[in-house]
Design a protein around this motif. Structure first.
Motif, PDB file in Angstrom:
ATOM      1  N   LEU A 120       0.824  -1.221   0.000  1.00 43.28           N
ATOM      2  CA  LEU A 120       0.000   0.000   0.000  1.00 43.28           C
ATOM      3  C   LEU A 120       0.851   1.262   0.000  1.00 43.28           C
ATOM      4  O   LEU A 120       0.430   2.301  -0.503  1.00 43.28           O
ATOM      5  N   THR A 121       2.065   1.159   0.560  1.00 43.21           N
ATOM      6  CA  THR A 121       2.920   2.350   0.577  1.00 43.21           C
ATOM      7  C   THR A 121       3.311   2.756  -0.846  1.00 43.21           C
ATOM      8  O   THR A 121       3.702   3.886  -1.086  1.00 43.21           O
ATOM      9  N   LYS A 122       3.215   1.805  -1.785  1.00 41.89           N
ATOM     10  CA  LYS A 122       3.481   2.132  -3.187  1.00 41.89           C
ATOM     11  C   LYS A 122       2.369   3.021  -3.755  1.00 41.89           C
ATOM     12  O   LYS A 122       2.562   3.772  -4.706  1.00 41.89           O
ATOM     13  N   LEU A 123       1.182   2.857  -3.179  1.00 41.93           N
ATOM     14  CA  LEU A 123       0.042   3.655  -3.644  1.00 41.93           C
ATOM     15  C   LEU A 123      -0.020   5.004  -2.946  1.00 41.93           C
ATOM     16  O   LEU A 123      -0.279   6.024  -3.552  1.00 41.93           O
ATOM     17  N   THR A 124       0.195   4.949  -1.638  1.00 43.39           N
ATOM     18  CA  THR A 124       0.157   6.204  -0.884  1.00 43.39           C
ATOM     19  C   THR A 124       1.194   6.159   0.251  1.00 43.39           C
ATOM     20  O   THR A 124       1.245   5.176   0.990  1.00 43.39           O
ATOM     21  N   PRO A 125       1.988   7.194   0.391  1.00 44.95           N
ATOM     22  CA  PRO A 125       2.984   7.204   1.478  1.00 44.95           C
ATOM     23  C   PRO A 125       2.330   7.113   2.855  1.00 44.95           C
ATOM     24  O   PRO A 125       2.969   6.658   3.806  1.00 44.95           O
ATOM     25  N   ALA A 126       1.060   7.501   2.941  1.00 44.66           N
ATOM     26  CA  ALA A 126       0.386   7.471   4.244  1.00 44.66           C
ATOM     27  C   ALA A 126       0.307   6.050   4.789  1.00 44.66           C
ATOM     28  O   ALA A 126       0.201   5.844   6.001  1.00 44.66           O
ATOM     29  N   ALA A 127       0.376   5.035   3.911  1.00 44.93           N
ATOM     30  CA  ALA A 127       0.300   3.642   4.364  1.00 44.93           C
ATOM     31  C   ALA A 127       1.473   3.279   5.258  1.00 44.93           C
ATOM     32  O   ALA A 127       1.404   2.307   6.012  1.00 44.93           O
ATOM     33  N   ALA A 128       2.534   4.044   5.201  1.00 45.16           N
ATOM     34  CA  ALA A 128       3.677   3.781   6.083  1.00 45.16           C
ATOM     35  C   ALA A 128       3.302   3.974   7.549  1.00 45.16           C
ATOM     36  O   ALA A 128       4.025   3.541   8.444  1.00 45.16           O
ATOM     37  N   PRO A 144      12.338  -0.110   3.683  1.00 47.61           N
ATOM     38  CA  PRO A 144      12.190  -0.475   2.275  1.00 47.61           C
ATOM     39  C   PRO A 144      11.329   0.513   1.491  1.00 47.61           C
ATOM     40  O   PRO A 144      11.531   0.703   0.304  1.00 47.61           O
ATOM     41  N   ALA A 145      10.400   1.154   2.163  1.00 47.96           N
ATOM     42  CA  ALA A 145       9.517   2.071   1.434  1.00 47.96           C
ATOM     43  C   ALA A 145      10.154   3.442   1.215  1.00 47.96           C
ATOM     44  O   ALA A 145       9.553   4.319   0.588  1.00 47.96           O
ATOM     45  N   ASP A 146      11.371   3.617   1.703  1.00 43.15           N
ATOM     46  CA  ASP A 146      12.065   4.891   1.557  1.00 43.15           C
ATOM     47  C   ASP A 146      11.298   6.069   2.147  1.00 43.15           C
ATOM     48  O   ASP A 146      11.342   7.180   1.625  1.00 43.15           O
ATOM     49  N   ILE A 147      10.538   5.774   3.176  1.00 43.45           N
ATOM     50  CA  ILE A 147       9.834   6.861   3.859  1.00 43.45           C
ATOM     51  C   ILE A 147      10.437   6.949   5.256  1.00 43.45           C
ATOM     52  O   ILE A 147      10.494   5.952   5.966  1.00 43.45           O
ATOM     53  N   THR A 148      10.928   8.108   5.595  1.00 42.96           N
ATOM     54  CA  THR A 148      11.553   8.247   6.902  1.00 42.96           C
ATOM     55  C   THR A 148      10.557   8.827   7.901  1.00 42.96           C
ATOM     56  O   THR A 148       9.978   9.895   7.670  1.00 42.96           O
TER      57      THR A 148
END
Lengths: 251, 250
Positions: free
Chosen positions: A193-201, A217-221
Protein backbone atom coordinates in the motif's frame (compact mmCIF):
# COMPACT_ATOMS: atom_id res chain seq x y z
CA UNK A 1 -5.53 -4.73 39.02
CA UNK A 2 -4.79 -7.45 41.47
CA UNK A 3 -1.53 -9.37 41.50
CA UNK A 4 -3.52 -12.63 41.76
CA UNK A 5 -5.18 -11.99 38.42
CA UNK A 6 -1.90 -11.21 36.65
CA UNK A 7 -0.21 -14.32 38.08
CA UNK A 8 -3.23 -16.43 37.08
CA UNK A 9 -3.05 -15.06 33.54
CA UNK A 10 0.70 -15.71 33.43
CA UNK A 11 0.07 -19.30 34.48
CA UNK A 12 -2.59 -19.67 31.81
CA UNK A 13 -0.43 -18.24 29.05
CA UNK A 14 2.70 -20.18 29.98
CA UNK A 15 0.68 -23.38 30.34
CA UNK A 16 -0.15 -23.44 26.61
CA UNK A 17 2.06 -25.41 24.21
CA UNK A 18 1.29 -22.92 21.42
CA UNK A 19 2.50 -20.05 23.59
CA UNK A 20 5.80 -21.90 24.06
CA UNK A 21 6.01 -22.37 20.30
CA UNK A 22 5.77 -18.57 20.00
CA UNK A 23 8.26 -18.03 22.79
CA UNK A 24 10.85 -20.43 21.41
CA UNK A 25 10.40 -19.22 17.84
CA UNK A 26 10.69 -15.60 18.94
CA UNK A 27 13.84 -16.39 20.90
CA UNK A 28 15.75 -18.37 18.30
CA UNK A 29 14.62 -17.04 14.91
CA UNK A 30 16.43 -13.69 15.03
CA UNK A 31 19.75 -15.03 16.42
CA UNK A 32 19.63 -17.85 13.85
CA UNK A 33 19.15 -15.32 11.10
CA UNK A 34 22.39 -13.62 12.15
CA UNK A 35 24.28 -16.75 11.12
CA UNK A 36 22.32 -17.04 7.86
CA UNK A 37 22.79 -13.41 6.85
CA UNK A 38 26.37 -12.86 8.04
CA UNK A 39 28.24 -14.19 4.96
CA UNK A 40 26.17 -12.12 2.50
CA UNK A 41 26.42 -9.00 4.66
CA UNK A 42 30.16 -9.43 5.01
CA UNK A 43 30.54 -9.78 1.25
CA UNK A 44 28.40 -6.69 0.68
CA UNK A 45 30.47 -4.74 3.19
CA UNK A 46 33.75 -5.84 1.62
CA UNK A 47 32.62 -4.76 -1.83
CA UNK A 48 31.26 -1.46 -0.53
CA UNK A 49 27.63 -2.38 -1.20
CA UNK A 50 26.42 -2.32 2.38
CA UNK A 51 23.84 0.46 2.28
CA UNK A 52 22.23 0.08 5.70
CA UNK A 53 25.28 -0.19 7.92
CA UNK A 54 23.40 1.32 10.87
CA UNK A 55 20.88 -1.55 10.80
CA UNK A 56 23.29 -4.51 10.74
CA UNK A 57 22.00 -6.86 13.45
CA UNK A 58 18.84 -4.85 14.09
CA UNK A 59 17.38 -5.94 10.74
CA UNK A 60 17.35 -9.54 11.95
CA UNK A 61 15.05 -8.65 14.84
CA UNK A 62 12.09 -8.35 12.47
CA UNK A 63 11.51 -12.09 12.16
CA UNK A 64 11.25 -12.59 15.91
CA UNK A 65 8.15 -10.44 16.02
CA UNK A 66 6.24 -13.48 14.77
CA UNK A 67 6.78 -14.95 18.22
CA UNK A 68 5.25 -11.87 19.83
CA UNK A 69 2.30 -12.08 17.43
CA UNK A 70 1.71 -15.75 18.25
CA UNK A 71 1.74 -14.95 21.98
CA UNK A 72 -0.70 -12.06 21.51
CA UNK A 73 -3.06 -14.25 19.51
CA UNK A 74 -3.01 -17.37 21.69
CA UNK A 75 -3.50 -15.39 24.90
CA UNK A 76 -7.01 -14.70 23.56
CA UNK A 77 -7.73 -17.49 21.09
CA UNK A 78 -7.14 -20.14 23.77
CA UNK A 79 -10.16 -18.70 25.58
CA UNK A 80 -12.39 -19.22 22.57
CA UNK A 81 -11.40 -22.71 21.37
CA UNK A 82 -13.77 -25.54 22.21
CA UNK A 83 -12.86 -27.43 25.38
CA UNK A 84 -13.65 -30.81 23.81
CA UNK A 85 -15.58 -32.70 21.17
CA UNK A 86 -18.22 -33.74 23.69
CA UNK A 87 -19.30 -30.16 24.25
CA UNK A 88 -18.39 -28.10 21.18
CA UNK A 89 -19.94 -24.92 22.55
CA UNK A 90 -17.94 -24.96 25.79
CA UNK A 91 -14.86 -22.73 26.04
CA UNK A 92 -12.26 -21.84 28.62
CA UNK A 93 -13.61 -18.29 28.62
CA UNK A 94 -16.49 -19.47 30.80
CA UNK A 95 -14.07 -20.62 33.51
CA UNK A 96 -12.09 -17.41 33.11
CA UNK A 97 -15.14 -15.21 33.60
CA UNK A 98 -16.41 -17.32 36.50
CA UNK A 99 -13.05 -16.85 38.25
CA UNK A 100 -12.51 -13.22 37.17
CA UNK A 101 -15.91 -11.73 36.38
CA UNK A 102 -14.88 -8.04 36.31
CA UNK A 103 -14.18 -7.87 32.60
CA UNK A 104 -12.07 -4.71 32.47
CA UNK A 105 -9.83 -6.06 35.26
CA UNK A 106 -9.54 -9.37 33.47
CA UNK A 107 -8.47 -7.69 30.23
CA UNK A 108 -5.94 -5.53 32.08
CA UNK A 109 -4.46 -8.58 33.84
CA UNK A 110 -4.30 -10.56 30.63
CA UNK A 111 -2.64 -7.65 28.83
CA UNK A 112 -0.15 -7.19 31.68
CA UNK A 113 0.81 -10.88 31.61
CA UNK A 114 1.30 -10.70 27.86
CA UNK A 115 3.41 -7.54 28.09
CA UNK A 116 5.63 -9.12 30.75
CA UNK A 117 6.28 -12.27 28.73
CA UNK A 118 6.85 -10.47 25.43
CA UNK A 119 9.08 -7.80 27.01
CA UNK A 120 11.36 -10.44 28.53
CA UNK A 121 11.36 -12.40 25.28
CA UNK A 122 12.05 -9.25 23.20
CA UNK A 123 14.86 -8.04 25.46
CA UNK A 124 16.59 -11.44 25.51
CA UNK A 125 16.25 -11.85 21.76
CA UNK A 126 17.54 -8.38 20.97
CA UNK A 127 20.53 -8.73 23.30
CA UNK A 128 21.49 -12.18 22.00
CA UNK A 129 21.04 -11.11 18.38
CA UNK A 130 23.18 -7.99 18.74
CA UNK A 131 25.83 -9.83 20.75
CA UNK A 132 26.07 -12.50 18.02
CA UNK A 133 26.26 -9.80 15.34
CA UNK A 134 29.17 -8.19 17.17
CA UNK A 135 30.84 -11.57 17.47
CA UNK A 136 30.43 -12.59 13.83
CA UNK A 137 30.89 -9.17 12.23
CA UNK A 138 33.02 -7.14 14.64
CA UNK A 139 34.04 -4.63 11.97
CA UNK A 140 30.56 -3.84 10.72
CA UNK A 141 28.22 -4.13 13.71
CA UNK A 142 26.87 -0.72 14.76
CA UNK A 143 27.65 0.37 18.34
CA UNK A 144 25.31 -0.99 21.01
CA UNK A 145 22.44 1.37 21.73
CA UNK A 146 20.22 0.74 24.74
CA UNK A 147 17.67 3.17 23.30
CA UNK A 148 17.38 1.22 20.05
CA UNK A 149 17.09 -2.09 21.95
CA UNK A 150 14.40 -0.53 24.13
CA UNK A 151 12.60 0.69 21.02
CA UNK A 152 12.77 -2.79 19.47
CA UNK A 153 11.34 -4.33 22.65
CA UNK A 154 8.60 -1.70 22.69
CA UNK A 155 7.83 -2.58 19.06
CA UNK A 156 7.43 -6.25 19.98
CA UNK A 157 5.23 -5.45 22.98
CA UNK A 158 3.01 -3.16 20.92
CA UNK A 159 2.73 -5.80 18.17
CA UNK A 160 1.73 -8.42 20.74
CA UNK A 161 -0.94 -6.05 22.09
CA UNK A 162 -2.08 -5.36 18.52
CA UNK A 163 -2.53 -9.12 17.93
CA UNK A 164 -4.23 -9.37 21.35
CA UNK A 165 -6.79 -6.67 20.56
CA UNK A 166 -7.51 -7.85 17.00
CA UNK A 167 -8.03 -11.44 18.19
CA UNK A 168 -10.36 -10.15 20.90
CA UNK A 169 -12.36 -8.29 18.27
CA UNK A 170 -12.66 -11.30 15.93
CA UNK A 171 -12.73 -13.94 18.72
CA UNK A 172 -10.82 -16.28 16.43
CA UNK A 173 -7.11 -16.96 16.45
CA UNK A 174 -6.79 -18.71 13.12
CA UNK A 175 -7.95 -15.75 11.04
CA UNK A 176 -5.84 -13.27 12.99
CA UNK A 177 -2.71 -15.39 12.99
CA UNK A 178 -2.97 -16.16 9.26
CA UNK A 179 -3.41 -12.51 8.36
CA UNK A 180 -0.55 -11.39 10.60
CA UNK A 181 1.87 -14.09 9.50
CA UNK A 182 1.14 -13.64 5.80
CA UNK A 183 1.31 -9.87 6.14
CA UNK A 184 4.57 -9.89 8.04
CA UNK A 185 6.45 -12.68 6.29
CA UNK A 186 5.04 -13.55 2.86
CA UNK A 187 3.45 -10.47 1.30
CA UNK A 188 3.13 -7.30 3.32
CA UNK A 189 -0.11 -5.73 2.20
CA UNK A 190 0.76 -2.68 4.26
CA UNK A 191 4.09 -2.37 2.44
CA UNK A 192 2.42 -2.75 -0.97
CA UNK A 193 0.00 0.00 0.00
CA UNK A 194 2.92 2.35 0.58
CA UNK A 195 3.48 2.13 -3.19
CA UNK A 196 0.04 3.66 -3.64
CA UNK A 197 0.16 6.20 -0.88
CA UNK A 198 2.98 7.20 1.48
CA UNK A 199 0.39 7.47 4.24
CA UNK A 200 0.30 3.64 4.36
CA UNK A 201 3.68 3.78 6.08
CA UNK A 202 1.72 4.85 9.16
CA UNK A 203 -0.29 1.58 9.27
CA UNK A 204 0.03 -0.09 12.67
CA UNK A 205 2.03 -3.16 11.66
CA UNK A 206 4.83 -1.35 9.82
CA UNK A 207 5.10 2.08 11.41
CA UNK A 208 6.65 0.67 14.60
CA UNK A 209 9.77 -0.62 12.83
CA UNK A 210 10.81 3.01 12.34
CA UNK A 211 11.39 3.13 16.08
CA UNK A 212 14.57 1.07 15.87
CA UNK A 213 15.48 0.69 12.17
CA UNK A 214 17.18 3.58 10.42
CA UNK A 215 16.38 2.51 6.86
CA UNK A 216 13.05 1.36 5.49
CA UNK A 217 12.19 -0.47 2.27
CA UNK A 218 9.52 2.07 1.43
CA UNK A 219 12.07 4.89 1.56
CA UNK A 220 9.83 6.86 3.86
CA UNK A 221 11.55 8.25 6.90
CA UNK A 222 9.47 8.56 10.05
CA UNK A 223 11.28 9.81 13.17
CA UNK A 224 11.47 7.09 15.90
CA UNK A 225 9.39 9.03 18.43
CA UNK A 226 6.68 9.80 15.84
CA UNK A 227 6.64 6.13 14.87
CA UNK A 228 6.33 5.05 18.51
CA UNK A 229 3.53 7.49 19.20
CA UNK A 230 1.68 6.51 16.03
CA UNK A 231 1.86 2.82 16.82
CA UNK A 232 0.86 3.41 20.46
CA UNK A 233 -2.16 5.38 19.24
CA UNK A 234 -3.19 2.55 16.90
CA UNK A 235 -2.84 -0.08 19.63
CA UNK A 236 -4.67 2.07 22.19
CA UNK A 237 -7.57 2.62 19.79
CA UNK A 238 -7.84 -1.08 18.93
CA UNK A 239 -7.58 -2.09 22.59
CA UNK A 240 -10.34 0.37 23.46
CA UNK A 241 -12.58 -1.07 20.73
CA UNK A 242 -11.78 -4.65 21.81
CA UNK A 243 -12.52 -3.81 25.47
CA UNK A 244 -15.79 -2.13 24.53
CA UNK A 245 -16.91 -5.17 22.50
CA UNK A 246 -15.73 -7.63 25.16
CA UNK A 247 -17.74 -5.76 27.77
CA UNK A 248 -20.90 -5.70 25.68
CA UNK A 249 -20.92 -9.16 24.16
CA UNK A 250 -22.27 -12.18 25.98
CA UNK A 251 -19.46 -14.53 26.98
CA UNK B 1 -33.73 -33.20 62.71
CA UNK B 2 -31.67 -30.72 60.79
CA UNK B 3 -33.75 -27.55 60.55
CA UNK B 4 -32.85 -27.14 56.89
CA UNK B 5 -34.67 -30.34 56.09
CA UNK B 6 -37.91 -29.13 57.62
CA UNK B 7 -39.82 -28.60 54.41
CA UNK B 8 -42.66 -26.66 55.99
CA UNK B 9 -43.55 -23.48 54.18
CA UNK B 10 -42.83 -21.32 57.25
CA UNK B 11 -39.33 -22.68 57.58
CA UNK B 12 -38.60 -21.98 53.92
CA UNK B 13 -39.77 -18.41 54.22
CA UNK B 14 -37.57 -17.82 57.24
CA UNK B 15 -34.32 -19.01 55.66
CA UNK B 16 -32.18 -16.42 53.88
CA UNK B 17 -32.23 -16.14 50.11
CA UNK B 18 -28.86 -17.10 48.71
CA UNK B 19 -29.95 -16.94 45.10
CA UNK B 20 -32.68 -14.54 44.09
CA UNK B 21 -33.86 -14.13 40.55
CA UNK B 22 -36.38 -11.37 40.17
CA UNK B 23 -38.37 -10.64 37.01
CA UNK B 24 -35.50 -11.54 34.68
CA UNK B 25 -36.35 -11.14 31.00
CA UNK B 26 -34.50 -11.50 27.75
CA UNK B 27 -36.35 -10.92 24.49
CA UNK B 28 -37.54 -14.16 22.92
CA UNK B 29 -35.88 -16.32 25.59
CA UNK B 30 -36.95 -15.42 29.13
CA UNK B 31 -40.11 -13.73 30.32
CA UNK B 32 -40.33 -12.37 33.83
CA UNK B 33 -38.50 -15.30 35.45
CA UNK B 34 -38.50 -15.16 39.26
CA UNK B 35 -37.48 -17.71 41.87
CA UNK B 36 -35.21 -18.21 44.84
CA UNK B 37 -32.90 -20.85 46.23
CA UNK B 38 -32.21 -21.25 49.93
CA UNK B 39 -29.47 -22.75 52.08
CA UNK B 40 -29.52 -26.39 53.03
CA UNK B 41 -31.77 -27.26 50.12
CA UNK B 42 -31.33 -28.60 46.62
CA UNK B 43 -33.44 -26.50 44.29
CA UNK B 44 -34.18 -28.27 41.02
CA UNK B 45 -34.58 -26.05 37.99
CA UNK B 46 -36.61 -28.20 35.66
CA UNK B 47 -37.61 -27.71 32.05
CA UNK B 48 -37.35 -29.22 28.60
CA UNK B 49 -34.34 -28.45 26.41
CA UNK B 50 -34.53 -24.90 25.15
CA UNK B 51 -36.87 -23.75 27.95
CA UNK B 52 -34.40 -21.14 29.20
CA UNK B 53 -32.58 -22.96 32.02
CA UNK B 54 -29.06 -22.36 30.75
CA UNK B 55 -29.86 -18.74 29.82
CA UNK B 56 -31.12 -18.10 33.35
CA UNK B 57 -28.06 -19.72 34.91
CA UNK B 58 -25.69 -17.75 32.65
CA UNK B 59 -27.41 -14.49 33.56
CA UNK B 60 -27.14 -15.40 37.25
CA UNK B 61 -23.39 -15.96 36.79
CA UNK B 62 -22.83 -12.71 34.90
CA UNK B 63 -21.94 -14.49 31.65
CA UNK B 64 -24.95 -13.14 29.76
CA UNK B 65 -27.08 -10.08 30.30
CA UNK B 66 -30.75 -9.77 31.06
CA UNK B 67 -32.67 -6.98 29.35
CA UNK B 68 -34.49 -6.38 32.63
CA UNK B 69 -34.74 -7.83 36.13
CA UNK B 70 -32.09 -8.78 38.65
CA UNK B 71 -30.25 -12.00 39.41
CA UNK B 72 -28.38 -11.85 42.72
CA UNK B 73 -26.25 -14.10 44.85
CA UNK B 74 -26.33 -13.14 48.52
CA UNK B 75 -27.95 -9.88 47.42
CA UNK B 76 -25.11 -8.96 45.07
CA UNK B 77 -24.56 -9.48 41.36
CA UNK B 78 -22.03 -12.26 40.67
CA UNK B 79 -19.57 -9.92 38.99
CA UNK B 80 -19.32 -7.70 42.07
CA UNK B 81 -17.76 -10.46 44.22
CA UNK B 82 -13.99 -9.89 44.33
CA UNK B 83 -13.25 -13.60 44.93
CA UNK B 84 -16.33 -15.21 43.41
CA UNK B 85 -15.10 -18.80 43.65
CA UNK B 86 -15.33 -18.53 47.43
CA UNK B 87 -19.02 -17.60 47.16
CA UNK B 88 -20.37 -19.60 44.23
CA UNK B 89 -19.19 -22.79 42.57
CA UNK B 90 -20.56 -23.21 39.07
CA UNK B 91 -20.60 -26.16 36.73
CA UNK B 92 -21.53 -25.47 33.12
CA UNK B 93 -21.06 -27.34 29.86
CA UNK B 94 -17.75 -29.17 29.33
CA UNK B 95 -14.68 -29.41 31.54
CA UNK B 96 -14.04 -25.65 31.46
CA UNK B 97 -10.38 -26.30 30.73
CA UNK B 98 -8.38 -25.65 27.59
CA UNK B 99 -7.87 -29.10 26.10
CA UNK B 100 -4.06 -28.91 26.18
CA UNK B 101 -3.95 -28.15 29.92
CA UNK B 102 -3.70 -30.83 32.59
CA UNK B 103 -6.47 -31.01 35.16
CA UNK B 104 -4.07 -29.80 37.84
CA UNK B 105 -2.76 -26.88 35.74
CA UNK B 106 -6.33 -25.78 35.00
CA UNK B 107 -7.32 -25.81 38.67
CA UNK B 108 -4.09 -24.09 39.68
CA UNK B 109 -4.65 -20.99 37.60
CA UNK B 110 -8.23 -20.84 38.81
CA UNK B 111 -7.06 -21.15 42.42
CA UNK B 112 -4.41 -18.47 41.90
CA UNK B 113 -6.94 -16.03 40.44
CA UNK B 114 -8.96 -16.18 43.66
CA UNK B 115 -6.05 -16.28 46.09
CA UNK B 116 -6.69 -19.94 47.00
CA UNK B 117 -3.96 -22.31 48.15
CA UNK B 118 -2.27 -24.90 45.94
CA UNK B 119 -3.14 -27.65 48.40
CA UNK B 120 -6.82 -26.99 47.78
CA UNK B 121 -6.30 -28.10 44.15
CA UNK B 122 -5.23 -31.56 45.27
CA UNK B 123 -8.07 -31.67 47.79
CA UNK B 124 -10.78 -31.04 45.19
CA UNK B 125 -9.17 -33.47 42.73
CA UNK B 126 -9.43 -36.12 45.46
CA UNK B 127 -13.05 -35.19 46.27
CA UNK B 128 -14.18 -35.74 42.68
CA UNK B 129 -12.03 -38.86 42.23
CA UNK B 130 -9.54 -37.40 39.77
CA UNK B 131 -6.41 -37.52 41.95
CA UNK B 132 -4.92 -40.21 39.74
CA UNK B 133 -5.63 -38.24 36.56
CA UNK B 134 -4.34 -34.87 37.73
CA UNK B 135 -1.53 -34.75 35.18
CA UNK B 136 -3.64 -35.86 32.23
CA UNK B 137 -4.63 -33.31 29.58
CA UNK B 138 -8.25 -32.25 29.82
CA UNK B 139 -8.69 -32.84 26.07
CA UNK B 140 -8.14 -36.56 26.65
CA UNK B 141 -10.82 -36.80 29.35
CA UNK B 142 -14.02 -38.79 28.85
CA UNK B 143 -17.29 -36.91 29.20
CA UNK B 144 -17.70 -38.18 32.76
CA UNK B 145 -14.18 -37.12 33.74
CA UNK B 146 -14.77 -33.69 32.19
CA UNK B 147 -17.83 -33.24 34.38
CA UNK B 148 -15.79 -34.22 37.41
CA UNK B 149 -13.11 -31.70 36.51
CA UNK B 150 -15.80 -29.04 36.11
CA UNK B 151 -17.15 -29.96 39.53
CA UNK B 152 -13.66 -29.83 41.04
CA UNK B 153 -13.35 -26.24 39.77
CA UNK B 154 -16.73 -25.42 41.30
CA UNK B 155 -15.58 -26.73 44.68
CA UNK B 156 -12.21 -24.93 44.73
CA UNK B 157 -13.28 -22.03 46.90
CA UNK B 158 -15.40 -24.24 49.23
CA UNK B 159 -18.38 -22.05 48.30
CA UNK B 160 -21.68 -21.90 50.19
CA UNK B 161 -23.58 -21.79 46.89
CA UNK B 162 -23.41 -24.32 44.05
CA UNK B 163 -24.97 -23.69 40.64
CA UNK B 164 -24.92 -26.73 38.38
CA UNK B 165 -26.28 -26.80 34.85
CA UNK B 166 -27.25 -30.32 33.75
CA UNK B 167 -24.54 -31.89 35.96
CA UNK B 168 -25.50 -35.49 35.24
CA UNK B 169 -25.40 -35.19 31.45
CA UNK B 170 -22.97 -37.80 30.18
CA UNK B 171 -22.46 -39.53 33.51
CA UNK B 172 -22.75 -43.30 33.76
CA UNK B 173 -25.14 -44.81 36.35
CA UNK B 174 -22.42 -44.95 38.99
CA UNK B 175 -21.53 -41.32 38.28
CA UNK B 176 -25.18 -40.26 38.54
CA UNK B 177 -25.50 -42.02 41.87
CA UNK B 178 -22.28 -40.41 43.10
CA UNK B 179 -23.48 -36.95 42.01
CA UNK B 180 -26.85 -37.41 43.72
CA UNK B 181 -25.24 -38.43 47.00
CA UNK B 182 -22.70 -35.65 46.73
CA UNK B 183 -25.32 -32.94 46.15
CA UNK B 184 -27.46 -34.20 49.03
CA UNK B 185 -24.38 -34.07 51.22
CA UNK B 186 -23.67 -30.49 50.13
CA UNK B 187 -27.20 -29.48 51.09
CA UNK B 188 -26.85 -31.31 54.41
CA UNK B 189 -23.77 -29.19 55.09
CA UNK B 190 -25.97 -26.12 54.70
CA UNK B 191 -25.00 -25.18 51.17
CA UNK B 192 -27.43 -23.78 48.65
CA UNK B 193 -27.61 -26.03 45.60
CA UNK B 194 -29.29 -24.93 42.37
CA UNK B 195 -29.43 -27.80 39.94
CA UNK B 196 -30.85 -27.48 36.44
CA UNK B 197 -31.95 -30.58 34.60
CA UNK B 198 -34.39 -31.87 32.05
CA UNK B 199 -34.41 -35.28 33.74
CA UNK B 200 -37.47 -35.25 35.96
CA UNK B 201 -37.03 -38.55 37.74
CA UNK B 202 -33.50 -37.58 38.63
CA UNK B 203 -34.64 -34.28 40.11
CA UNK B 204 -37.48 -35.92 42.00
CA UNK B 205 -34.98 -38.02 43.92
CA UNK B 206 -32.45 -35.22 44.53
CA UNK B 207 -34.28 -31.91 44.91
CA UNK B 208 -36.17 -30.45 47.86
CA UNK B 209 -37.68 -27.58 45.90
CA UNK B 210 -38.53 -27.40 42.24
CA UNK B 211 -38.90 -24.53 39.79
CA UNK B 212 -40.45 -25.55 36.49
CA UNK B 213 -39.70 -23.42 33.45
CA UNK B 214 -41.29 -23.78 30.04
CA UNK B 215 -40.75 -21.58 26.97
CA UNK B 216 -38.99 -18.99 29.09
CA UNK B 217 -41.69 -18.72 31.77
CA UNK B 218 -41.80 -20.16 35.28
CA UNK B 219 -44.92 -22.34 35.33
CA UNK B 220 -44.60 -23.81 38.82
CA UNK B 221 -42.45 -23.57 41.93
CA UNK B 222 -42.55 -25.04 45.40
CA UNK B 223 -41.42 -28.11 47.26
CA UNK B 224 -41.34 -31.35 45.26
CA UNK B 225 -44.46 -32.42 47.18
CA UNK B 226 -46.28 -29.18 46.38
CA UNK B 227 -45.45 -29.27 42.68
CA UNK B 228 -46.32 -32.97 42.40
CA UNK B 229 -49.64 -32.53 44.29
CA UNK B 230 -52.55 -34.06 42.38
CA UNK B 231 -50.25 -36.16 40.17
CA UNK B 232 -48.63 -39.56 40.58
CA UNK B 233 -45.11 -38.40 39.82
CA UNK B 234 -43.15 -35.21 39.19
CA UNK B 235 -43.01 -36.27 35.57
CA UNK B 236 -46.81 -36.38 35.34
CA UNK B 237 -46.98 -32.97 36.99
CA UNK B 238 -44.44 -31.63 34.53
CA UNK B 239 -46.34 -32.96 31.52
CA UNK B 240 -49.54 -31.47 32.76
CA UNK B 241 -47.86 -28.09 33.47
CA UNK B 242 -46.07 -27.81 30.15
CA UNK B 243 -48.41 -29.73 27.86
CA UNK B 244 -45.36 -31.44 26.39
CA UNK B 245 -45.59 -34.97 25.00
CA UNK B 246 -43.09 -37.00 26.97
CA UNK B 247 -40.58 -37.51 24.09
CA UNK B 248 -40.22 -33.76 23.65
CA UNK B 249 -39.11 -33.37 27.23
CA UNK B 250 -36.31 -35.79 26.68
Amino acid sequence: MSRHLVVAELRKLLGLPTAWAGLVFGLIAAPALVFVNAPALRRAAETGQLVNAADVGYQNLGIGLLGALILGVVAVSSEYTSTGDDSPGARQLTSTLLAMPARHRLLAAKGAALVLVVAVQGALTALVTLWLTGLLMPDYAPPFSAVRVGAAVLYWVLLALLAYSVTLIFRNGIITLTVFIVNSSVVSVSYLLTKLTPAAAYLPDIVGAHMFLRSQPADITIPPVTAGLTMTAWVTALLALAAYLFHRRPA
Amino acid sequence: MDPWFDASADRIRLTPRMISIDAVSRPGILHDVSFEARPGRVTGFLGPNGAGKTSTVRILLGLDRASSGTALIRNQPYASWPRPLTVVGALLDGSGSHRSRSARAHLRWMATSNGLSRSRVDEVLAIVGLAGEAGKRAGKFSLGMSRRLGLAAALLGDPPVLVLDEPINGLDPAGIRWMRTFLRQCAAEGRTVLLSSHLMNELASTADDVVVIDRGRVVARGTVTEVTAGHDTLEDAFMSLTGEPSEAAW
